[in-house]
Structures are given as structure tokens and as C-alpha cells.
Design a protein around this motif. Structure first.
Motif, mmCIF file in Angstrom:
data_model
loop_
_atom_site.group_PDB
_atom_site.id
_atom_site.type_symbol
_atom_site.label_atom_id
_atom_site.label_comp_id
_atom_site.label_asym_id
_atom_site.label_seq_id
_atom_site.Cartn_x
_atom_site.Cartn_y
_atom_site.Cartn_z
ATOM 1 N N ALA A 81 0.821 -1.212 0.000
ATOM 2 C CA ALA A 81 0.000 0.000 0.000
ATOM 3 C C ALA A 81 0.858 1.266 0.000
ATOM 4 O O ALA A 81 0.558 2.234 -0.719
ATOM 5 C CB ALA A 81 -0.945 -0.006 1.194
ATOM 6 N N ALA A 82 1.931 1.266 0.781
ATOM 7 C CA ALA A 82 2.798 2.444 0.847
ATOM 8 C C ALA A 82 3.466 2.714 -0.495
ATOM 9 O O ALA A 82 3.636 3.871 -0.903
ATOM 10 C CB ALA A 82 3.849 2.262 1.932
ATOM 11 N N GLN A 83 3.848 1.652 -1.193
ATOM 12 C CA GLN A 83 4.472 1.816 -2.502
ATOM 13 C C GLN A 83 3.469 2.365 -3.523
ATOM 14 O O GLN A 83 3.807 3.218 -4.345
ATOM 15 C CB GLN A 83 5.049 0.485 -2.979
ATOM 16 C CG GLN A 83 6.249 0.022 -2.166
ATOM 17 C CD GLN A 83 6.693 -1.384 -2.501
ATOM 18 O OE1 GLN A 83 5.866 -2.267 -2.755
ATOM 19 N NE2 GLN A 83 7.995 -1.605 -2.517
ATOM 20 N N LYS A 84 2.233 1.890 -3.442
ATOM 21 C CA LYS A 84 1.199 2.406 -4.343
ATOM 22 C C LYS A 84 0.969 3.894 -4.085
ATOM 23 O O LYS A 84 0.752 4.676 -5.029
ATOM 24 C CB LYS A 84 -0.096 1.628 -4.156
ATOM 25 C CG LYS A 84 -0.040 0.203 -4.673
ATOM 26 C CD LYS A 84 -1.365 -0.517 -4.465
ATOM 27 C CE LYS A 84 -1.316 -1.934 -4.987
ATOM 28 N NZ LYS A 84 -2.602 -2.656 -4.767
ATOM 29 N N ALA A 85 1.034 4.291 -2.812
ATOM 30 C CA ALA A 85 0.872 5.708 -2.484
ATOM 31 C C ALA A 85 2.022 6.530 -3.062
ATOM 32 O O ALA A 85 1.818 7.645 -3.567
ATOM 33 C CB ALA A 85 0.795 5.890 -0.971
ATOM 34 N N GLN A 86 3.242 5.984 -3.008
ATOM 35 C CA GLN A 86 4.393 6.674 -3.596
ATOM 36 C C GLN A 86 4.230 6.830 -5.107
ATOM 37 O O GLN A 86 4.558 7.870 -5.674
ATOM 38 C CB GLN A 86 5.673 5.879 -3.307
ATOM 39 C CG GLN A 86 6.198 6.010 -1.888
ATOM 40 C CD GLN A 86 7.493 5.220 -1.721
ATOM 41 O OE1 GLN A 86 7.487 4.037 -1.401
ATOM 42 N NE2 GLN A 86 8.611 5.867 -1.970
ATOM 43 N N ILE A 87 3.722 5.794 -5.740
ATOM 44 C CA ILE A 87 3.508 5.856 -7.187
ATOM 45 C C ILE A 87 2.489 6.951 -7.514
ATOM 46 O O ILE A 87 2.665 7.714 -8.468
ATOM 47 C CB ILE A 87 3.044 4.485 -7.721
ATOM 48 C CG1 ILE A 87 4.182 3.463 -7.598
ATOM 49 C CG2 ILE A 87 2.572 4.593 -9.182
ATOM 50 C CD1 ILE A 87 3.777 2.030 -7.882
#
Length: 272
Positions: free
Chosen positions: A106-112
Motif C-alpha cells: 500500500a505504501a508503494q502504491k501511495a508513492q507511485i
């Protein structure tokens, strides 16, 4: 934009990377502009299309800035940690990105999502045109079969796939859950073992198969009393993934910053 779309490929010596390069070589409106691979790869320094018996003039490199220097768009089907590093450099250089990597947290998707404010990013767990049409069919089916049907999602991939369930299976689950007014995080069941009791009708089940060289099979089953509806997509080659990724690269070449998906690329409108 005028002229061919200049594309760099991440993971260029892998199976998907090579399929992408072969598809680019056969596409008159796309030009191979960069080829990336991991440090230590035996392919470093080689011509990216040498495996085809043709010279592209593009050497495989592990230097991100060198590999992206002449590119308009990066196509990345690698792993989450690698993709995140690639995207950071893409944002610095103004290179757009087509992302087919799965398994993001989820955190990586937010960064994207944050990086998409700087560059155009098209992200989809499956680039196949057929699979994305199936997503639309699933939404229609879920809305129509919203009572009295148990929903199970079965997917199969080759022995080397590292994440499960597949990103495509999860997207299918999200499409179905949304159409039913449910939250997949709350209703998904990812494994059954032992005495599980009767099936909760509000759940969406997932089953995963890994073996051999299966490219990718996905089935969503709506099982009712006396009938069963199955919507299935089977892949026998990676060609359609590559063709879909190039279609996405063409789309991004004319778009500004933003986070897009294959429905945007294909111009598919959600069912009313």
C-alpha cells in the motif's frame, strides 16, 4: 509528438523484457532507446536485440540515468523494489512509465500516486487487451449475479512467479467486490485448510496454482444452485502483454502527468 516513441525496457534480458524488445523491433512507430538490467547480469554490455540476430545499437546497462537518457517512456515488468527505484529516476528525468510489475504494498502504491503528479504513469497488473475486456464483463456479471452465487477466483502461473495471488486475480477480485458494494480486504479468503465450516456467502475466495511454464490462466466462478457461470482468460504467450504495453506507451506519449490504467488506454467506459 512527432517521430517514433522512444522506449526503454527494464529487465531487458528476462523473458518479458526480450518479448518487449522483439515487439519493439517489429513496430515501426516505436524505437528502442534504452535497455536496463541488474548489476552483475551477464547481459550487461551486450546489444539489447542480439538474441534476435539483429543489432539495435542499444547496449544493456545497469546505469539508470544512462539507460533512460534518450527515452520518452520506460516499460517496467520487474519487481516492486526495482520499479520504485526506476520510477524515482524517471521522475527526475521527466520520463513517463508503463508499469506491469505486481506485488506492490500500500505504501508503494501511495508513492507511485505521488510520482504521477510529476510524470505520466500507466499502471496495470495485466496489459492484455483481452484481460481488460474480461474486467468489464466481470463487473456486469457481479451486478447481475449479486444474490445466491458464491464467487471463487482461480489463477495459475509458472513456477517462477514470486507473488500470489497474481495481480490480475486481485484486480478481478477488486472489480467484483466493488460491483457488489464490498471491500475486498474484508471479504477475501486466500486459503482453506482443515475444518473450515460452511462457506460464508459474503466472501470471495482465491485459489493459486504454480507449476511448469504456465503463462497465466484466470477464472472467476459464480457458483449458484443448479448452475455455474465461469469467465476465463488463458494466455499461451506473452506477446499480447507486450503489445498492450506498447499500446500504453503510445498513449502516454501524448498525455501529461497522471496515474492511468488500461481502461484509459483502451477507452473502455465502465458499465452504466
Amino acid at each position: 509528438m512527432s517521430g517514433p516513441v522512444r522506449v526503454a525496457i527494464a529487465g531487458s534480458s528476462g523473458k518479458m523484457g526480450r518479448m518487449l524488445i522483439e515487439t519493439i523491433v517489429n513496430s515501426p512507430d516505436i524505437k528502442l532507446a534504452g535497455a536496463l538490467d541488474l548489476p552483475g547480469s551477464p547481459a550487461l554490455g551486450q546489444d539489447a536485440s542480439a538474441f534476435l540476430g539483429k543489432a539495435s545499437g542499444v547496449a544493456i546497462t545497469s546505469d539508470l540515468r544512462q539507460g533512460l537518457a534518450n527515452a520518452d517512456v520506460l516499460i517496467d515488468f520487474t519487481r516492486p523494489e526495482g520499479t520504485m527505484a526506476h520510477l524515482a529516476v524517471c521522475a527526475e528525468l521527466g520520463v513517463k512509465a508503463v508499469i506491469g510489475t505486481t506485488g506492490f504494498e500500500a505504501a508503494q502504491k501511495a508513492q507511485i500516486g505521488a510520482l504521477a503528479q510529476k510524470i505520466g504513469i500507466m499502471m496495470a497488473p495485466n496489459m492484455s487487451v483481452g484481460v481488460n475486456v474480461v474486467m468489464q464483463l466481470l463487473e456486469v456479471a457481479a451486478r447481475s449475479l449479486n444474490h445466491g452465487y458464491d464467487i471463487e477466483i482461480i489463477e495459475a502461473h509458472h513456477r517462477h512467479k514470486v507473488d500470489a495471488p497474481s495481480g490480475t486475480a486481485l484486480q478481478m477480485g477488486e472489480v467484483v467486490a466493488k460491483a457488489l458494494g464490498r471491500d475486498l480486504k474484508e471479504c477475501a479468503v486466500y486459503g482453506r485448510e482443515g475444518v473450515t465450516g460452511a462457506r460464508d456467502p459474503s466472501t470471495i475466495g482465491f485459489a493459486t496454482v504454480r507449476g511448469g511454464d504456465i503463462v497465466g490462466d484466470h477464472t472467476v466462478m459464480f457458483a449458484g444452485a443448479g448452475e455455474r457461470i465461469e469467465i476465463t482468460h488463458k494466455s499461451s504467450t506473452r506477446v499480447h502483454y507486450a503489445e498492450g504495453a506498447l499500446r500504453a506507451a503510445r498513449f502516454l506519449a501524448t498525455r501529461g502527468p497522471g496515474l492511468y490504467d488500461m481502461a484509459d488506454v483502451l477507452g473502455i467506459n465502465p458499465p452504466a
